[in-house]
Design a protein around this motif. Structure first.
Motif, short mmCIF file in Angstrom:
data_model
loop_
_atom_site.label_atom_id
_atom_site.label_comp_id
_atom_site.label_asym_id
_atom_site.label_seq_id
_atom_site.Cartn_x
_atom_site.Cartn_y
_atom_site.Cartn_z
N THR A 328 0.82 -1.23 0.00
CA THR A 328 0.00 0.00 0.00
C THR A 328 0.85 1.27 0.00
OG1 THR A 328 -1.79 -1.17 1.11
CG2 THR A 328 -1.83 1.24 1.21
N PRO A 329 1.89 1.38 0.82
CA PRO A 329 2.71 2.61 0.76
C PRO A 329 3.40 2.79 -0.58
CG PRO A 329 3.11 1.39 2.80
CD PRO A 329 2.31 0.50 1.91
N GLN A 330 3.84 1.69 -1.17
CA GLN A 330 4.46 1.77 -2.49
C GLN A 330 3.48 2.29 -3.53
OE1 GLN A 330 5.86 -2.38 -2.68
NE2 GLN A 330 7.73 -1.59 -3.61
N ARG A 331 2.29 1.73 -3.48
CA ARG A 331 1.27 2.11 -4.45
C ARG A 331 0.98 3.61 -4.37
NH1 ARG A 331 -2.60 -0.57 -7.23
NH2 ARG A 331 -1.97 -2.54 -6.26
N ALA A 332 0.84 4.10 -3.15
CA ALA A 332 0.54 5.53 -2.97
C ALA A 332 1.69 6.39 -3.46
CB ALA A 332 0.25 5.80 -1.50
N ALA A 333 2.93 6.01 -3.13
CA ALA A 333 4.09 6.79 -3.55
C ALA A 333 4.24 6.78 -5.07
CB ALA A 333 5.34 6.24 -2.88
N LEU A 334 4.00 5.63 -5.69
CA LEU A 334 4.09 5.54 -7.14
C LEU A 334 3.01 6.36 -7.83
CD1 LEU A 334 4.92 1.73 -7.50
CD2 LEU A 334 6.45 3.64 -8.02
N LYS A 335 1.84 6.35 -7.25
CA LYS A 335 0.74 7.13 -7.84
C LYS A 335 1.06 8.62 -7.80
CE LYS A 335 -3.32 6.80 -9.76
NZ LYS A 335 -3.49 6.05 -11.03
N THR A 336 1.65 9.05 -6.68
CA THR A 336 2.03 10.46 -6.56
C THR A 336 3.10 10.83 -7.58
OG1 THR A 336 1.50 10.44 -4.20
CG2 THR A 336 2.99 12.16 -4.97
N GLU A 337 4.05 9.93 -7.78
CA GLU A 337 5.16 10.21 -8.68
C GLU A 337 4.75 10.15 -10.14
OE1 GLU A 337 8.40 11.83 -9.03
OE2 GLU A 337 8.58 10.72 -7.13
N LEU A 338 3.89 9.20 -10.50
CA LEU A 338 3.58 8.95 -11.91
C LEU A 338 2.31 9.65 -12.39
CD1 LEU A 338 4.49 5.16 -12.07
CD2 LEU A 338 5.83 7.09 -12.94
N GLY A 339 1.45 10.06 -11.48
CA GLY A 339 0.27 10.81 -11.88
C GLY A 339 -0.95 9.93 -12.13
N PRO A 340 -2.12 10.55 -12.35
CA PRO A 340 -3.39 9.83 -12.41
C PRO A 340 -3.57 8.96 -13.64
CG PRO A 340 -3.69 12.15 -12.96
CD PRO A 340 -2.28 12.02 -12.50
N LEU A 341 -2.79 9.20 -14.69
CA LEU A 341 -2.99 8.44 -15.92
C LEU A 341 -2.31 7.08 -15.93
CD1 LEU A 341 -2.66 11.28 -18.60
CD2 LEU A 341 -4.73 10.38 -17.52
N VAL A 342 -1.46 6.82 -14.95
CA VAL A 342 -0.70 5.56 -14.91
C VAL A 342 -1.36 4.60 -13.92
CG1 VAL A 342 1.50 4.48 -14.38
CG2 VAL A 342 1.45 6.72 -15.52
N THR A 343 -1.70 3.43 -14.41
CA THR A 343 -2.26 2.38 -13.54
C THR A 343 -1.13 1.69 -12.80
OG1 THR A 343 -4.10 2.02 -15.07
CG2 THR A 343 -3.61 0.27 -13.48
N ILE A 344 -1.26 1.64 -11.48
CA ILE A 344 -0.22 1.01 -10.67
C ILE A 344 -0.55 -0.48 -10.54
CG2 ILE A 344 1.03 1.05 -8.50
CD1 ILE A 344 1.23 3.61 -10.23
N ALA A 345 0.18 -1.29 -11.28
CA ALA A 345 -0.03 -2.73 -11.29
C ALA A 345 1.30 -3.41 -11.54
CB ALA A 345 -1.04 -3.12 -12.36
N ASN A 346 1.35 -4.67 -11.28
CA ASN A 346 2.56 -5.47 -11.51
C ASN A 346 2.21 -6.61 -12.46
OD1 ASN A 346 5.09 -6.62 -11.35
ND2 ASN A 346 4.75 -7.56 -9.34
N PRO A 347 2.81 -6.65 -13.67
CA PRO A 347 3.86 -5.81 -14.23
C PRO A 347 3.44 -4.35 -14.40
CG PRO A 347 3.74 -7.88 -15.42
CD PRO A 347 2.53 -7.82 -14.54
N LEU A 348 4.41 -3.45 -14.22
CA LEU A 348 4.15 -2.02 -14.23
C LEU A 348 4.61 -1.40 -15.54
CD1 LEU A 348 3.41 0.64 -12.74
CD2 LEU A 348 5.80 0.71 -11.95
N ASP A 349 3.68 -0.67 -16.17
CA ASP A 349 4.00 0.19 -17.31
C ASP A 349 3.99 1.62 -16.77
OD1 ASP A 349 4.11 1.78 -19.57
OD2 ASP A 349 2.03 1.32 -20.19
N TYR A 350 5.19 2.23 -16.61
CA TYR A 350 5.25 3.56 -16.00
C TYR A 350 5.11 4.70 -17.03
CZ TYR A 350 10.31 3.55 -17.19
OH TYR A 350 11.53 3.51 -17.82
N HIS A 351 4.85 4.35 -18.29
CA HIS A 351 4.64 5.33 -19.36
C HIS A 351 5.89 6.18 -19.58
CE1 HIS A 351 0.09 4.85 -19.80
NE2 HIS A 351 0.45 4.01 -18.84
N THR A 352 5.77 7.23 -20.34
CA THR A 352 6.94 8.04 -20.71
C THR A 352 6.95 9.41 -20.05
OG1 THR A 352 5.74 8.86 -22.66
CG2 THR A 352 7.15 6.92 -22.96
#
Length: 690
Positions: A328-352
Motif C-alpha cells: 500500500t505505501p508503495q502504491r501511494a508513492a508511485l501514484k504520486t510520482e507517476l500521476g493519475p494516468l498511470v495504472t499502478i499494477a505489476n507488471p508495471l507500465d510507467y509510461h513516458t
C-alpha cells in the motif's frame, strides 16, 4: 578421494608435446599473457613462436605443473608414463581413438586402460579433450581459439564436449567466466572431480556442468554436498533425452546417458538446477553470479510499455515467477510520482511521462525496489548503435544503477531480444551490480531457475540406492509371486487363490467372498488378451469367465474384488543404466497411458518426498476428496509405496524393474491389485514374455 588438481589448474610451468596443436597452445598462452614457464618438447623444431624447443622429455629443466599432450594415442601413453614417473602435476590428453571409438573395433578400450595405468596418481584430463582455460590466472592450456577475457571472479564451466565449451566462451552476454574445462572421456578424472576442485577457488561464484553422462554417481554426490556446504549454486544441462541423442553420446564420449526422467530426478535430488538450452544455462549462471539464488518468487516487472508489461506476464505464465501486488505505501508513492494516468499494477507500465528526468526516474525506481520484491526486473531494449543513437536511453541506465545503489535491492535488466543489449551497456549494468538478461524467454527461465536455487534444501539427502549389476538375462515373476514378494514387505494385497484348471478354480473360490476378479495367467498383458474379468458376482459368472479364457490361459488367479476405491495409482521402480533406481508415481489403471501423469523420484525416497509427488499429480484432487467423496488415506498410501521401495532396496542386486498398477487408494488403506517384478536371472516362479 578427489584428486589434487591444483597444480594442473593453476600451473607455474607448462610442458607441451606435439606439432601443430602444441603450436596453437603456445599461441594462446602468449596471447593470454601466461606468466609462467613454457617448455615445448619437439625434436624437429628449434622454437615455437619464439619459445625454444627441447629435444626430448629428458631435457625438461624442471618438473612441469601442467602438460598438453598433442601426439598420437600410442605416443600419448608413453608421455603420460614419463610425466607421472617424474611427479608432474597433471596433463591434458588431446588425442582421440580411445574408449569413445570402441564401437569401431579400434582397440580403444584397451588403450584407455593402459593410459590410466600409465598416469598412476598424476591427474589427467581426457583423453579426447581440449584441456582447460583459467581466465583468473591467464592459463590457456587450450589448442584453439576462445572468446573469453581475464576476470577477477566468475563462474566455472565443466563440459564433456570440447566444441560446446568453445562455443560457450564466445558468448556476448556479459557472463564472467573464470574457468572452462573440457572433461573428454573422463578416463581417470571425472567431471564431478573437476567441479569439486573448482569449488576450492574462492574466486568461483557458481558451477556450470554440460553433461553427456553422469559417470561416477558417488563422486557426483560428493561434489553436490561440497557445493551445498560452500553455498555455491550449480547449473547443469544434461543431454541424451532422445534415442538418437543417446546413441550419439555413446560414440562421442563413451558416457552412459541414462534415462531422462532419472537424470532429472538425480539432479533435483542433489540440488543441481537443470536447464534445457545453452542460452538459459548462460543466463542462469550470470544471474546466480551477480545476485545469487533468489530468496523467494516475488518479482516486479517494470517497463515503459504496456506491450512489454503484458508480454512479461504472458511469457511468465506457468513459471515460478509471482507478480505480487505492490504494498500500500508503495502504491501511494508511485501514484504520486507517476500521476493519475498511470495504472499502478505489476507488471508495471510507467509510461513516458518521467522519461529523461534522471532524479525523478531514480526516485520512482527506488520506490519500486524499496520493499516487497525478491527481484525487480526492468525490461529495456537498447537501440542498435550502428544505425541509431542509443544516448537517449542513458537516463534509464543511470537511474536504474543509482536506485540499485540507494536501495541495495536485487535488480536485473532484461532485453526482450538478446541482440538488443550491447556489450557496452551490459558492462555498465554489471559494474553497477545489476544483472543483465539477454532475451525475454531465456531471462524468465533464468529467473525461475534462480528461484528454484533459493528453494533447494540445505540438508544433504541420503546416499542414493545404487546397483552395479549390468544388463543380463531377466525373468518375470508371475503376478501371484510378485504380490507375495511385495506382501512380505508390508504391501496389502487382496485375498486370492491360484488354480491350473476350472475344476480346481471353482473349489478354491469357495473360500473367497464375491464379487471376484478372475485373471488368466501365462501372458504379461492380460487385458489385451481378454484374460481379465471383473465384478463376478456368483459361481456361475466365475465359471463362464473361466471358460471364455480356456485355451489361452495357462492357469487362473482369482481374487476378491477391492471396492470403495477413490483413485488408482501406478507405482513403478526401474533400474536406470546409471545404476540408480527410479521411482515413478502416476495415474494408474486405464488412465496410465491416457493421462501420462507421473512424478519421478530416486531411491531412497522419504515419506515427505512421496506425499509431495502424489499431491503433484492430476489425481491428487481425487486423493484429497473430490465432489463430496471422502479423501484417500494418504498415510496408508505412502506406507504402501514405502513397502514397495523397501522390497527394491532389499533386492537391489537383482531387481531390473517392478510395477504395481493399480494400487487402489481407499479411505482407510491402499491395496495392490496387480503387480509385476522382473529380476536378473530369476530362478523361480518364472513367467516370461511370449
Amino acid at each position: 578421494m578427489t584428486p589434487d588438481l591444483s597444480r594442473l589448474l593453476r600451473p607455474k610451468s607448462i610442458a607441451l608435446f606435439g606439432g601443430g596443436w602444441a603450436v596453437n597452445v603456445v599461441a594462446q598462452l602468449k596471447k593470454s599473457g601466461f606468466a609462467g614457464e613454457i617448455w615445448p618438447v619437439n625434436p624437429k623444431r628449434a622454437d615455437i613462436l619464439g619459445v625454444p624447443c627441447l629435444a626430448s622429455i629428458d631435457d625438461l629443466p624442471g618438473v612441469p605443473d601442467a602438460s598438453f599432450i598433442g601426439v598420437n594415442r600410442d605416443a600419448t601413453i608413453e608421455v603420460v608414463d614419463r610425466l607421472s614417473a617424474m611427479g608432474a602435476g597433471g596433463a591434458t590428453c588431446f588425442a582421440s581413438g580411445f574408449l569413445e571409438s570402441e564401437s569401431e573395433a579400434t582397440g580403444g578400450a584397451d588403450l584407455q586402460a593402459r593410459l590410466i595405468r600409465a598416469a598412476g596418481a598424476m591427474p589427467i584430463l581426457g583423453p579426447n579433450c581440449y584441456g582447460l582455460i583459467n581466465y583468473l590466472d591467464n592459463v590457456t592450456l587450450w589448442p584453439d581459439q576462445h572468446g573469453g577475457l581475464p576476470v577477477e571472479t566468475g563462474v566455472a564451466i565443466v563440459a564433456q564436449s570440447s566444441n560446446i565449451a568453445i562455443n560457450m566462451t564466445m558468448q556476448a552476454r556479459g557472463l564472467p567466466i573464470a574457468y572452462v574445462i573440457a572433461a573428454g572421456n573422463q578416463a581417470q578424472v571425472g567431471a564431478s572431480d573437476i567441479a569439486s576442485a573448482l569449488l576450492d577457488d574462492d574466486r568461483v561464484s557458481a558451477i556450470g556442468l554440460y553433461l553427456e553422462g553422469f559417470g561416477d554417481i558417488r563422486a557426483l554426490e560428493v561434489f553436490a554436498a561440497k557445493a551445498r556446504a560452500r553455498g555455491k549454486p550449480v547449473v547443469a544441462i544434461k543431454i541424451g533425452r532422445s534415442d538418437k541423442a543417446r546413441a550419439a553420446t555413446m560414440t562421442h564420449t563413451a558416457s552412459l546417458a541414462g534415462n531422462a526422467a532419472a537424470g532429472s530426478a538425480l539432479l533435483k535430488r542433489l540440488g543441481i538446477i537443470e536447464v534445457d538450452t545453452i542460452a538459459v544455462f548462460l543466463e542462469t549462471l550470470k544471474l546466480l553470479h551477480t545476485l545469487g539464488p533468489l530468496p523467494g518468487a516475488a518479482v516486479c516487472s517494470v517497463s515503459c510499455s504496456g506491450g512489454e508489461a503484458s508480454l512479461m506476464a504472458d511469457v511468465s505464465g506457468g513459471t515460478a515467477l509471482d507478480f505480487v501486488e505492490f504494498a500500500t505505501p508503495q502504491r501511494a508513492a508511485l501514484k504520486t510520482e507517476l500521476g493519475p494516468l498511470v495504472t499502478i499494477a505489476n507488471p508495471l507500465d510507467y509510461h513516458t511521462f518521467i522519461w529523461g528526468d534522471v532524479p525523478r526516474m531514480t526516485r520512482m525506481f527506488s520506490t519500486v525496489m524499496a520493499e516487497t520484491f525478491d527481484l525487480t526486473v526492468f525490461v529495456l531494449d537498447m537501440p542498435r548503435a550502428d544505425r541509431c543513437d542509443p544516448s537517449g536511453y542513458q537516463c534509464a541506465v543511470d537511474a536504474i544503477i543509482a536506485a540499485k545503489a540507494l536501495t541495495g535491492a536485487r535488480v536485473a535488466v532484461l532485453a526482450s531480444l538478446p541482440e538488443n543489449m550491447s556489450d557496452h551497456f551490459t558492462r555498465q549494468f554489471m559494474d553497477g551490480g545489476v544483472a543483465v538478461l539477454h532475451g525475454m524467454s531465456e531471462g524468465i527461465a533464468a529467473i525461475a531457475a534462480a528461484i528454484e536455487a533459493g528453494r533447494m534444501h540445505a540438508v544433504a539427502p541420503e546416499p542414493l540406492l545404487l546397483s552395479q549389476e549390468g544388463p543380463s538375462n531377466t525373468s518375470i515373476l508371475s503376478e501371484a509371486a510378485s504380490k507375495a514378494a511385495l506382501s512380505a514387505f508390508g504391501l496389502k494385497i487382496p485375498r486370492a487363490a491360484s488354480a491350473l484348471s476350472i475344476d480346481d478354480l471353482m473349489q478354491q473360490a469357495v473360500a473367497l467372498e464375491y464379487p471376484l476378479a478372475l485373471k488368466g495367467t501365462g501372458l504379461a498383458h492380460k487385458s489385451d488378451a481378454g484374460l481379465v474379468a471383473l465384478d463376478l458376482s456368483d459361481a456361475s459368472s466365475l465359471m463362464a469367465a473361466a471358460e471364455r479364457m480356456q485355451g489361452v490361459a495357462k492357469g487362473y488367479l482369482v481374487e476378491e474384488m477391492i471396492v470403495g476405491g477413490l483413485a488408482e495409482v501406478l507405482v513403478g521402480i526401474t533400474r536406470d543404466p546409471t545404476g540408480t533406481f527410479l521411482l515413478t508415481l502416476g495415474s494408474g489403471g486405464v488412465l496410465t497411458e491416457l493421462l501420462a501423469d507421473t512424478a519421478s523420484l530416486l531411491l531412497p525416497a522419504t515419506r515427505s518426498d512421496i506425499e509431495t509427488a502424489l499431491n503433484s499429480l492430476r489425481i491428487g484432487r481425487l486423493l484429497e476428496g473430490y465432489r463430496g467423496k471422502p479423501a484417500a488415506d494418504i498415510h496408508a498410501l505412502s506406507d504402501a509405496v514405502l513397502a514397495i521401495c523397501a522390497y527394491a532396496a532389499a533386492n537391489a542386486d537383482r531387481l531390473s524393474e517392478l510395477e504395481v498398477n493399480p494400487l487402489i487408494a481407499r479411505a482407510g488403506d491402499a491395496v495392490a491389485v496387480d503387480a509385476l517384478i522382473r529380476l536378473n536371472d530369476a530362478e523361480h516362479n518364472k513367467e516370461t514374455h511370449p
